[in-house]
Design a protein around this motif. Structure first.
Motif, PDB file in Angstrom:
ATOM      1  N   GLY A  91      14.186 -17.749  -9.951  1.00 26.82           N
ATOM      2  CA  GLY A  91      12.854 -18.337 -10.046  1.00 26.82           C
ATOM      3  C   GLY A  91      11.780 -17.518  -9.368  1.00 26.82           C
ATOM      4  N   ALA A  92      12.147 -16.367  -8.818  1.00 26.46           N
ATOM      5  CA  ALA A  92      11.159 -15.525  -8.132  1.00 26.46           C
ATOM      6  C   ALA A  92      11.470 -14.058  -8.391  1.00 26.46           C
ATOM      7  CB  ALA A  92      11.166 -15.793  -6.626  1.00 26.46           C
ATOM      8  N   ARG A  93      10.428 -13.283  -8.484  1.00 32.96           N
ATOM      9  CA  ARG A  93      10.580 -11.840  -8.629  1.00 32.96           C
ATOM     10  C   ARG A  93      10.825 -11.202  -7.260  1.00 32.96           C
ATOM     11  NH1 ARG A  93       9.373  -9.309 -13.110  1.00 32.96           N
ATOM     12  NH2 ARG A  93       8.319 -10.392 -14.814  1.00 32.96           N
ATOM     13  N   PRO A  94      11.431 -10.002  -7.241  1.00 30.11           N
ATOM     14  CA  PRO A  94      11.403  -9.227  -6.000  1.00 30.11           C
ATOM     15  C   PRO A  94       9.952  -8.953  -5.630  1.00 30.11           C
ATOM     16  CG  PRO A  94      12.134  -7.873  -7.851  1.00 30.11           C
ATOM     17  CD  PRO A  94      12.090  -9.281  -8.344  1.00 30.11           C
ATOM     18  N   ARG A  95       9.678  -8.890  -4.328  1.00 23.99           N
ATOM     19  CA  ARG A  95       8.283  -8.715  -3.929  1.00 23.99           C
ATOM     20  C   ARG A  95       8.156  -7.784  -2.731  1.00 23.99           C
ATOM     21  NH1 ARG A  95       6.695 -14.823  -2.605  1.00 23.99           N
ATOM     22  NH2 ARG A  95       7.498 -14.901  -4.746  1.00 23.99           N
ATOM     23  N   VAL A  96       7.022  -7.115  -2.697  1.00 21.83           N
ATOM     24  CA  VAL A  96       6.619  -6.300  -1.550  1.00 21.83           C
ATOM     25  C   VAL A  96       5.248  -6.797  -1.127  1.00 21.83           C
ATOM     26  CG1 VAL A  96       5.922  -4.006  -0.769  1.00 21.83           C
ATOM     27  CG2 VAL A  96       7.957  -4.254  -2.183  1.00 21.83           C
ATOM     28  N   PHE A  97       5.123  -7.171   0.123  1.00 23.54           N
ATOM     29  CA  PHE A  97       3.858  -7.684   0.645  1.00 23.54           C
ATOM     30  C   PHE A  97       2.946  -6.523   1.033  1.00 23.54           C
ATOM     31  CE2 PHE A  97       1.090  -9.237   4.042  1.00 23.54           C
ATOM     32  CZ  PHE A  97       0.581 -10.389   3.465  1.00 23.54           C
ATOM     33  N   LEU A  98       1.713  -6.554   0.535  1.00 24.42           N
ATOM     34  CA  LEU A  98       0.742  -5.521   0.888  1.00 24.42           C
ATOM     35  C   LEU A  98      -0.034  -5.975   2.108  1.00 24.42           C
ATOM     36  CD1 LEU A  98      -0.604  -4.544  -2.661  1.00 24.42           C
ATOM     37  CD2 LEU A  98       1.410  -3.684  -1.429  1.00 24.42           C
ATOM     38  N   ALA A  99       0.232  -5.324   3.230  1.00 22.74           N
ATOM     39  CA  ALA A  99      -0.463  -5.644   4.479  1.00 22.74           C
ATOM     40  C   ALA A  99      -1.789  -4.894   4.491  1.00 22.74           C
ATOM     41  CB  ALA A  99       0.397  -5.264   5.681  1.00 22.74           C
TER      42      ALA A  99
ATOM     43  N   CYS B 229       4.144  -3.250   2.966  1.00 23.03           N
ATOM     44  CA  CYS B 229       3.543  -1.927   2.811  1.00 23.03           C
ATOM     45  C   CYS B 229       2.128  -1.967   3.367  1.00 23.03           C
ATOM     46  CB  CYS B 229       3.524  -1.514   1.339  1.00 23.03           C
ATOM     47  SG  CYS B 229       2.792   0.111   1.058  1.00 23.03           S
ATOM     48  N   LEU B 230       1.867  -1.157   4.365  1.00 22.47           N
ATOM     49  CA  LEU B 230       0.524  -1.071   4.952  1.00 22.47           C
ATOM     50  C   LEU B 230      -0.421  -0.374   3.987  1.00 22.47           C
ATOM     51  CD1 LEU B 230       1.048  -0.013   8.685  1.00 22.47           C
ATOM     52  CD2 LEU B 230       0.201  -2.205   7.849  1.00 22.47           C
ATOM     53  N   CYS B 231      -1.629  -0.936   3.841  1.00 23.98           N
ATOM     54  CA  CYS B 231      -2.652  -0.349   2.982  1.00 23.98           C
ATOM     55  C   CYS B 231      -3.990  -0.408   3.704  1.00 23.98           C
ATOM     56  CB  CYS B 231      -2.763  -1.115   1.653  1.00 23.98           C
ATOM     57  SG  CYS B 231      -1.247  -1.166   0.686  1.00 23.98           S
ATOM     58  N   ALA B 232      -4.535   0.758   3.999  1.00 25.47           N
ATOM     59  CA  ALA B 232      -5.835   0.825   4.673  1.00 25.47           C
ATOM     60  C   ALA B 232      -6.331   2.263   4.622  1.00 25.47           C
ATOM     61  CB  ALA B 232      -5.728   0.335   6.120  1.00 25.47           C
ATOM     62  N   SER B 233      -7.474   2.502   5.237  1.00 20.97           N
ATOM     63  CA  SER B 233      -8.026   3.853   5.311  1.00 20.97           C
ATOM     64  C   SER B 233      -7.375   4.621   6.454  1.00 20.97           C
ATOM     65  CB  SER B 233      -9.536   3.788   5.530  1.00 20.97           C
ATOM     66  OG  SER B 233      -9.814   3.213   6.800  1.00 20.97           O
TER      67      SER B 233
ATOM     68  N   ALA C 151       1.145   3.224   2.687  1.00 20.97           N
ATOM     69  CA  ALA C 151       0.503   3.885   1.559  1.00 20.97           C
ATOM     70  C   ALA C 151      -0.341   5.034   2.086  1.00 20.97           C
ATOM     71  CB  ALA C 151      -0.364   2.899   0.782  1.00 20.97           C
ATOM     72  N   GLY C 152       0.131   6.254   1.891  1.00 22.91           N
ATOM     73  CA  GLY C 152      -0.560   7.436   2.375  1.00 22.91           C
ATOM     74  C   GLY C 152       0.406   8.588   2.508  1.00 22.91           C
ATOM     75  N   LYS C 153      -0.125   9.769   2.756  1.00 19.37           N
ATOM     76  CA  LYS C 153       0.710  10.956   2.891  1.00 19.37           C
ATOM     77  C   LYS C 153       1.664  10.821   4.083  1.00 19.37           C
ATOM     78  CE  LYS C 153      -0.776  13.666  -0.449  1.00 19.37           C
ATOM     79  NZ  LYS C 153       0.152  14.154  -1.511  1.00 19.37           N
ATOM     80  N   PRO C 154       2.900  11.352   3.960  1.00 21.75           N
ATOM     81  CA  PRO C 154       3.855  11.266   5.059  1.00 21.75           C
ATOM     82  C   PRO C 154       3.298  11.880   6.342  1.00 21.75           C
ATOM     83  CG  PRO C 154       4.952  11.981   3.051  1.00 21.75           C
ATOM     84  CD  PRO C 154       3.478  11.979   2.750  1.00 21.75           C
ATOM     85  N   SER C 155       3.589  11.235   7.450  1.00 19.11           N
ATOM     86  CA  SER C 155       3.103  11.697   8.751  1.00 19.11           C
ATOM     87  C   SER C 155       4.061  11.224   9.830  1.00 19.11           C
ATOM     88  CB  SER C 155       1.699  11.144   9.023  1.00 19.11           C
ATOM     89  OG  SER C 155       1.306  11.404  10.353  1.00 19.11           O
ATOM     90  N   ASP C 156       4.242  12.048  10.862  1.00 13.24           N
ATOM     91  CA  ASP C 156       5.105  11.677  11.986  1.00 13.24           C
ATOM     92  C   ASP C 156       4.414  10.709  12.930  1.00 13.24           C
ATOM     93  OD1 ASP C 156       7.066  13.356  11.016  1.00 13.24           O
ATOM     94  OD2 ASP C 156       6.396  15.080  12.216  1.00 13.24           O
ATOM     95  N   GLU C 157       3.138  10.425  12.693  1.00 17.06           N
ATOM     96  CA  GLU C 157       2.388   9.553  13.602  1.00 17.06           C
ATOM     97  C   GLU C 157       2.829   8.097  13.511  1.00 17.06           C
ATOM     98  OE1 GLU C 157      -1.882   9.980  13.523  1.00 17.06           O
ATOM     99  OE2 GLU C 157      -1.701  11.953  12.608  1.00 17.06           O
ATOM    100  N   TYR C 158       3.403   7.714  12.370  1.00 15.42           N
ATOM    101  CA  TYR C 158       3.684   6.298  12.146  1.00 15.42           C
ATOM    102  C   TYR C 158       5.186   6.064  12.023  1.00 15.42           C
ATOM    103  CZ  TYR C 158      -1.171   6.934  10.783  1.00 15.42           C
ATOM    104  OH  TYR C 158      -2.493   7.303  10.760  1.00 15.42           O
ATOM    105  N   GLU C 159       5.704   5.080  12.754  1.00 16.54           N
ATOM    106  CA  GLU C 159       7.130   4.769  12.737  1.00 16.54           C
ATOM    107  C   GLU C 159       7.412   3.751  11.632  1.00 16.54           C
ATOM    108  OE1 GLU C 159       8.442   3.639  16.591  1.00 16.54           O
ATOM    109  OE2 GLU C 159       7.878   5.546  17.528  1.00 16.54           O
ATOM    110  N   VAL C 160       7.407   4.247  10.402  1.00 17.84           N
ATOM    111  CA  VAL C 160       7.664   3.403   9.241  1.00 17.84           C
ATOM    112  C   VAL C 160       8.920   3.895   8.536  1.00 17.84           C
ATOM    113  CG1 VAL C 160       5.243   2.740   8.903  1.00 17.84           C
ATOM    114  CG2 VAL C 160       6.123   4.817   7.811  1.00 17.84           C
TER     115      VAL C 160
END
Length: 608
Positions: free
Chosen positions: A486-494, A544-548, A574-583
């Motif tokens: 009754g539900a699709r797989p989902r990814v929450f956009l933060a 998934c984080l989304c921001a500037s 969402a953005g180019k790979p970077s070592d700054e973020y622990e994702v």
């Protein structure tokens, strides 16, 4: 220059390539895309699957060898001096439904179709029903081309019997018996019965305007091959048939007149145009060394490989581009496959749209009203020449391997096509080759188009691929999960910060995830704590984080920690790979979208 000697561009200074470079580089530098030491040509150029470089600008410096005149060797500009100006090309509709009725065939013929393509035998209309299907057809006005696989001899005998029963004189019998055991070998790995082809040619000797053999390039295209690979293999098959027929006592010119070549027409209109022009040039070279001057007759078919089952309405646009390329490229006959052909048996509406696509281009756009409209284009002429050379190299390699029959048996053809398909798959997975409605701009709310299943196509030889197949497999997995739970797989956009700060990346991420059938609820304009709270309420396990970039620098670390504390098993950014973020991963333009989507399905336990 006008008739009174006025030079229309006389008051304007001639532009130079260097001026063009400076202007283009200026635009690209503003986006940070052009290093000062890199030429814009190199940055903007692309390559085809045959390694042919497509430049961003063509000038007279890129002129190719002369293409000759329409109706004269090498026939690059067309097989006839007047092109198709007087009557347009042959509009050929395909029928493969075992339950095809005479009414359906007549509906086509009464509404713009000028010839019929009947798939007969195990994969289509039973041979014994050919007479019923053609009962009300005036065969002297509507030629029939057969496609009967291993049953070509029986189907040909039945078609000729129907002609005789209707009293059609032998001199007025046209169309093609469609024998192609080499094409059948490509599809099934069955040894070709070439002796039966020679016998059929002898039986058809009293029909001067009837073709006997179809040299089908579609199996090589359907297996994921490149344009040059399709051309080279088709020319090799044509040469094999010439040898069979001349060994049986026919002169080369007579044998050549018994052949019709079939090629795929794709949504890349310029490659389709160049492919058909190059094919005639290649065959003219074969004719030259074989001592005859019979131009190649061509049947172009909108490619099955480009059709999608998802958002199939987009197939109408793809088919229009393929038909345009086929018409401009000089095809003698064109088949537009219905938009639902990848789903099952086309319905009457889909067949109507297919034939009307051709009617619009012929009757309203007057596309056939110009002889070789692409002729003289520096781009098209250069592309035609490059493609012809690449195809000739592949053809000669096949000949050195003992000919097309031996090259199919040995696996040479299969291996080469598989390598091209692997390269194409990589581009599709990274969305460098975009598929509208599938990998780009998917519509999760679309209502499925349902059709009766089509008969099983021949198999066992070269594989049959569609460009959309891997993404559609993920969509199918998601649909099964929806039906089961009754539900699709989902990814929450933060989505962090105001709408203006996150909308670009949120739209990109939603587009990517939805290509795998994944829902994408979002946080709206939110700070880190609010985004985590809304994530917890969404029932999602992946965020998934989304921001500037500016907001990431200030708030990404807090948001990642908050999302994990709220239960996120996986956090993407969402953005180019970077070592700054622990994702746990990044999504960005050019990433392996298919790989990301498969991992998400696996992580969520979506069954394959």
């Amino acid at each position: 220059m006008t008739s009174d000697g006025l030079v229309l561009a006389g008051e304007h200074p001639a532009a130079t390539r260097e001026q063009w470079r400076e202007l283009v580089a200026g635009v690209l530098r503003k986006s940070g895309a052009v290093p000062d030491d890199q030429a814009v040509e190199a940055l903007l150029a692309s390559r085809t699957y045959d390694g042919i470089e497509i430049a961003p600008l063509y000038t007279a410096d890129d002129a190719a060898p002369g293409a000759g005149l329409p109706g004269l060797p090498p026939y690059t500009r067309g097989a006839r001096p007047d092109g198709h100006v007087r009557g347009g090309w042959d509009v050929r509709q395909r029928h493969a439904d075992p339950a095809t009725t005479g009414a359906a065939v007549l509906a086509d013929l009464e509404n713009g179709v000028t010839s019929l393509w009947l798939v007969a035998g195990a994969s289509g209309i039973p041979v014994g029903r050919i007479a019923d299907v053609l009962a009300d057809v005036h065969l002297d006005l509507a030629p029939v081309t057969l496609d009967a696989g291993a049953e070509f001899a029986d189907a040909a005998a039945e078609l000729l019997r129907v002609h005789a029963e209707k009293g059609v004189p032998a001199a007025e019998t046209r169309g093609s018996l469609g024998a192609d055991p080499i094409g059948h070998q490509a599809r099934t790995a069955a040894d070709p019965d070439l002796a039966a082809v020679a016998a059929l040619a002898a039986d058809a000797a009293e029909y001067p305007n009837l073709r006997v053999i179809t040299v089908d390039g579609l199996p090589y295209h359907d297996a994921g091959g490149s344009d040059a690979q399709e051309l080279g293999a088709a020319v090799a098959a044509g040469v094999a048939y010439l040898r069979v027929l001349t060994d049986a006592g026919l002169d080369a010119a007579h044998a050549a007149r018994l052949l019709e070549f079939r090629f795929a027409a794709t949504a890349d209109q310029f490659l389709t145009i160049a492919k058909l022009r190059a094919a005639r040039r290649l065959w003219a070279r074969v004719a030259e060394v074989s001592g005859f001057a019979v131009p190649q007759r061509q049947h172009a078919v909108t490619a099955t490989a480009m059709l999608s089952r998802r958002d199939p309405w987009v197939n109408m646009l793809r088919a229009t581009l393929g038909c345009f390329g086929a018409g401009v490229g000089g095809a003698d006959a064109v088949t537009v496959l219905p938009f639902d052909a990848a789903i099952g048996l086309p319905d009457a509406f889909a067949r109507r749209i297919a034939r009307n696509t051709q009617s619009v281009l012929l009757e309203e756009s007057r596309l056939a009203g110009v002889i070789d409209p692409a002729g003289g284009s520096w781009y098209v002429e250069r592309l035609t020449d490059d493609l012809a050379r690449a195809a000739w190299a592949w053809f000669t390699e096949i000949e050195r391997a003992g000919g097309i029959v031996s090259a199919l048996r040995s696996g040479l053809v299969a291996d080469r096509l598989a390598a091209t398909w692997a390269a194409r798959q990589d581009n599709l997975a990274h969305r460098r080759d975009a598929l509208t409605g599938v990998s780009e701009f998917p519509n999760l709310a679309e209502k499925p188009v349902e059709r009766a299943p089509a008969p099983a196509a021949p198999s066992g030889g070269l594989p049959v691929h569609r460009y959309a197949e891997d993404f559609e497999d993920l969509r199918d997995r998601a649909d099964r999960a929806l039906a089961a739970t009754g539900a699709r797989p989902r990814v929450f956009l933060a989505t962090l910060g105001p709408v203006a700060a996150h909308t670009a990346r949120a739209t990109f991420a939603a587009n990517l995830f939805q290509a795998g059938g994944i829902e994408t609820p979002d946080a709206g304009a939110a700070d880190a704590a609010t985004a985590a709270e809304r994530f917890a309420a969404s029932g999602a396990r992946i965020a998934c984080l989304c921001a500037s970039d500016r907001i990431y620098a200030e708030h990404a670390a807090d948001a990642i920690a908050a999302l994990r504390a709220a239960g996120a098993s996986t956090v993407l950014l969402a953005g180019k790979p970077s070592d700054e973020y622990e994702v746990d991963g990044f999504v960005f333009t050019g990433c392996d979208a298919l790989g990301v989507l498969r991992r998400i399905h696996d992580d969520l336990g979506v069954s394959a």
